[in-house]
Design a protein around this motif. Structure first.
Motif, PDB file in Angstrom:
ATOM      1  N   THR A 119       0.660 -12.297  -4.265  1.00 56.17           N
ATOM      2  CA  THR A 119       0.337 -12.736  -5.616  1.00 56.17           C
ATOM      3  C   THR A 119       1.044 -14.063  -5.898  1.00 56.17           C
ATOM      4  O   THR A 119       2.049 -14.396  -5.259  1.00 56.17           O
ATOM      5  CB  THR A 119       0.764 -11.702  -6.666  1.00 56.17           C
ATOM      6  OG1 THR A 119       2.188 -11.591  -6.656  1.00 56.17           O
ATOM      7  CG2 THR A 119       0.137 -10.347  -6.375  1.00 56.17           C
ATOM      8  N   LEU A 157      -1.597 -13.460 -10.733  1.00 52.74           N
ATOM      9  CA  LEU A 157      -1.933 -12.806  -9.475  1.00 52.74           C
ATOM     10  C   LEU A 157      -2.677 -13.725  -8.516  1.00 52.74           C
ATOM     11  O   LEU A 157      -2.360 -13.787  -7.337  1.00 52.74           O
ATOM     12  CB  LEU A 157      -2.772 -11.551  -9.738  1.00 52.74           C
ATOM     13  CG  LEU A 157      -2.132 -10.491 -10.641  1.00 52.74           C
ATOM     14  CD1 LEU A 157      -3.076  -9.307 -10.808  1.00 52.74           C
ATOM     15  CD2 LEU A 157      -0.793 -10.039 -10.089  1.00 52.74           C
ATOM     16  N   GLU A 209      -4.887  -9.704  -4.763  1.00 50.66           N
ATOM     17  CA  GLU A 209      -4.523  -8.319  -4.466  1.00 50.66           C
ATOM     18  C   GLU A 209      -5.620  -7.670  -3.621  1.00 50.66           C
ATOM     19  O   GLU A 209      -6.773  -8.116  -3.665  1.00 50.66           O
ATOM     20  CB  GLU A 209      -4.335  -7.539  -5.774  1.00 50.66           C
ATOM     21  CG  GLU A 209      -3.121  -7.941  -6.561  1.00 50.66           C
ATOM     22  CD  GLU A 209      -2.884  -7.018  -7.752  1.00 50.66           C
ATOM     23  OE1 GLU A 209      -1.763  -6.577  -7.942  1.00 50.66           O
ATOM     24  OE2 GLU A 209      -3.869  -6.757  -8.488  1.00 50.66           O
ATOM     25  N   SER A 424      -5.586  -9.765 -15.439  1.00 48.70           N
ATOM     26  CA  SER A 424      -4.360 -10.551 -15.387  1.00 48.70           C
ATOM     27  C   SER A 424      -4.479 -11.737 -16.331  1.00 48.70           C
ATOM     28  O   SER A 424      -5.259 -11.708 -17.288  1.00 48.70           O
ATOM     29  CB  SER A 424      -4.081 -10.993 -13.947  1.00 48.70           C
ATOM     30  OG  SER A 424      -5.242 -11.529 -13.345  1.00 48.70           O
TER      31      SER A 424
END
Length: 522
Positions: A119, A157, A209, A424
């Motif tokens: 990230t 992220l 991710e 995010s």
């Protein structure tokens, strides 16, 4: 000396590296004191790396190695008993046994191995600045972006999160400048341009991710042998800054995550850093100090780091002093710089009265090396000239079909192969804009309470349907209700203070950014 009816071989305490007049042993208990493998192109560095990796794996030590040309991939397939290999093994008293090793392939681009992701928060502003070659002013602006994201509970992220965060601080530059320092739109624009370059180099695939869990590097197979993790780096080498920064990030994360281990009978993990000069090229002093610190201290975590490069003068003296186990292949003294490198390499060894080290370095043939490994209480042995033992696994690259079969049977198949786009910073900032617009369209009168209600609702999730709240929004919701009660009570002045301090602080504490290796951030 460990000999059996089958000849010389590894023991539970040592790895057999090679032999001429003397046997060269790499002691497992001293393997976390780091090492260096050097030599000109084509002199056998990759074979020496493979021999050491095989020895560590047999001893149950997991290995991570970058494979620049694809030659190391052959370690996953059974070796061939060719005449030249058998002759070399017989000459040194080694009974050659073809072998293969459990191998996991990794690839930042996800083409020839499991995808490797981190990230943006884990990488942190210092390494990102290094990766994008930012100047001091631009690095300062990037630090502000991370700080504001932390305080407002905005998770960074992937690349679009960072882009959205930079746009946010540019739009609010006037308010942020008084608290954090100057935030110029020109600096933000320069960082955005460098992000575009980084995306073109593969950064968009690297950041995201599921992020890599480093414990997956530290696995053993069913026979108790350590897995050999190979980073496919042929394409990654086209972006040398990304390559070097990625490997430095890995070292930092290992240092952060692993507990203190002290002196172990064998390392927990051995890390081979090929083309190591890329780590040090044009690195600012602050980063060089951190690299030296990580290399010096990660030994106590049970991790051995082995740098592989053409020339020992590629490695700064402070780092070179930490590398106790040395393998030196041939160097060619064609130019004054080459002659200087030969003399520098010779001076790093403990002298042997039987050898003119500087002269021998230029005379070594392919597969020969000068070696000095730590012994006894950690002192380097006298330099010796040896013939490196032949690897047990295949020498050279594997085919695409063989690679596919290994990946299909991998214990990590499916864990990292599909990217996840979590809620995010980008999504949360989009919701702010959408929520504010919706309030205005639904008859908002533009009053202070109306505007504050819209902002509170969109930031902290009170306008989001039940079940859709993020972790930070769940915690922030209760705080929001308290603030709303203050508004109802007519304490408008207190509301502004609460929004500025209580809410931001609570969310910042509730959602903690994933930590980059602590040494690089402090």
């Amino acid at each position: 000396m460990a000999t059996t009816d089958k000849g010389i071989d590894d023991t539970d305490e040592k790895i057999f590296i090679g032999k001429e007049t003397e046997i060269a042993w790499l002691t497992l208990a001293l393997a976390n004191r780091h090492g260096l493998v050097t030599g000109a192109t084509g002199t056998g560095k990759t074979v020496s790396l493979q021999v050491m990796a095989e020895g560590f794996a047999r001893a149950g030590v997991p290995v991570f190695a970058a494979d620049i040309k694809g030659d190391l991939s052959g370690i996953s397939e059974v070796g061939e008993a060719k005449d030249l290999i058998l002759q070399r093994a017989q000459a040194m008293g080694l009974a050659f046994q073809p072998d293969q090793f459990s191998t996991v392939f990794w690839d930042v681009f996800g083409e020839q191995g499991h995808p490797v992701r981190a990230t943006v928060s884990e990488m942190g502003p210092l390494l990102l600045s290094r990766m994008m070659d930012l100047n001091d002013v631009q690095e300062g602006v990037l630090n502000i972006a991370f700080r504001v994201a932390d305080e407002q509970g905005l998770l960074l992220l992937d690349m679009k999160d960072l882009r959205a965060m930079l746009s946010f601080i540019a739009e609010h530059a006037a308010e942020l400048t008084t608290q954090y320092g100057n935030v110029s739109k020109q600096s933000v624009g320069a960082i955005q341009r460098q992000l575009l370059v980084l995306e073109n180099q593969g950064g968009a695939q690297f950041f995201g991710e599921p992020a890599l869990a480093l414990k997956d590097f530290m696995r053993s197979d069913r026979d108790g042998r350590g897995n050999i993790n190979i980073l496919v780096a042929d394409r990654l080498m086209q972006s040398p800054q990304l390559y070097a920064t990625f490997l430095l990030w890995m070292l930092s994360e290992l240092f952060e995550e692993l507990p203190e281990a002290g002196d172990l009978a064998k390392p927990k993990l051995v890390f081979f850093f090929d083309e190591a000069h890329l780590l040090f090229n044009d690195a600012p002093k602050a980063l060089m100090d951190k690299i030296e610190q990580v290399v010096r201290l990660i030994r106590s975590k049970g991790v051995g780091v082995y740098f592989v490069t053409q020339n020992p003068i590629d490695v700064p003296d402070k780092v070179l002093a930490q590398l106790g186990n040395r393998v030196q292949h041939a160097l060619r003294a064609f130019t004054p710089r080459d002659q200087k490198a030969v003399n520098a390499a010779a001076q790093t060894f403990r002298p042997n009265p039987k050898l003119d080290t500087a002269q021998v370095i230029t005379e070594l043939g392919k597969g020969e090396a000068l070696v000095s490994f730590l012994e006894g209480n950690g002192t380097p042995a006298m330099v010796e000239r040896i013939m490196v033992r032949p690897p047990s696994a295949r020498i050279g690259p594997i085919t695409a079909q063989e690679r596919k079969a290994i990946m299909d049977a991998s214990p990590l198949k499916g864990k990292y192969d599909t990217a996840i786009d979590s809620d995010s910073a980008y999504e949360m900032l989009q919701k702010r804009v959408a929520g504010t617009s919706a309030t205005a369209q639904n008859g908002g009168d533009g009053s202070v309470l109306g505007q504050l209600g819209a902002i509170v609702g969109t930031i902290f999730g009170t306008n989001v349907k039940r079940g859709k709240l993020s972790t930070g929004q769940v915690i922030a919701r209760d705080v929001t209700r308290t603030v709303t009660n203050k508004v109802v009570g007519g304490v408008v002045a207190d509301l502004g203070k609460s929004l500025g301090g209580s809410l931001g602080g609570s969310v910042g504490r509730a959602i903690v950014r994933g930590a980059l290796g602590g040494l690089l951030r402090r």
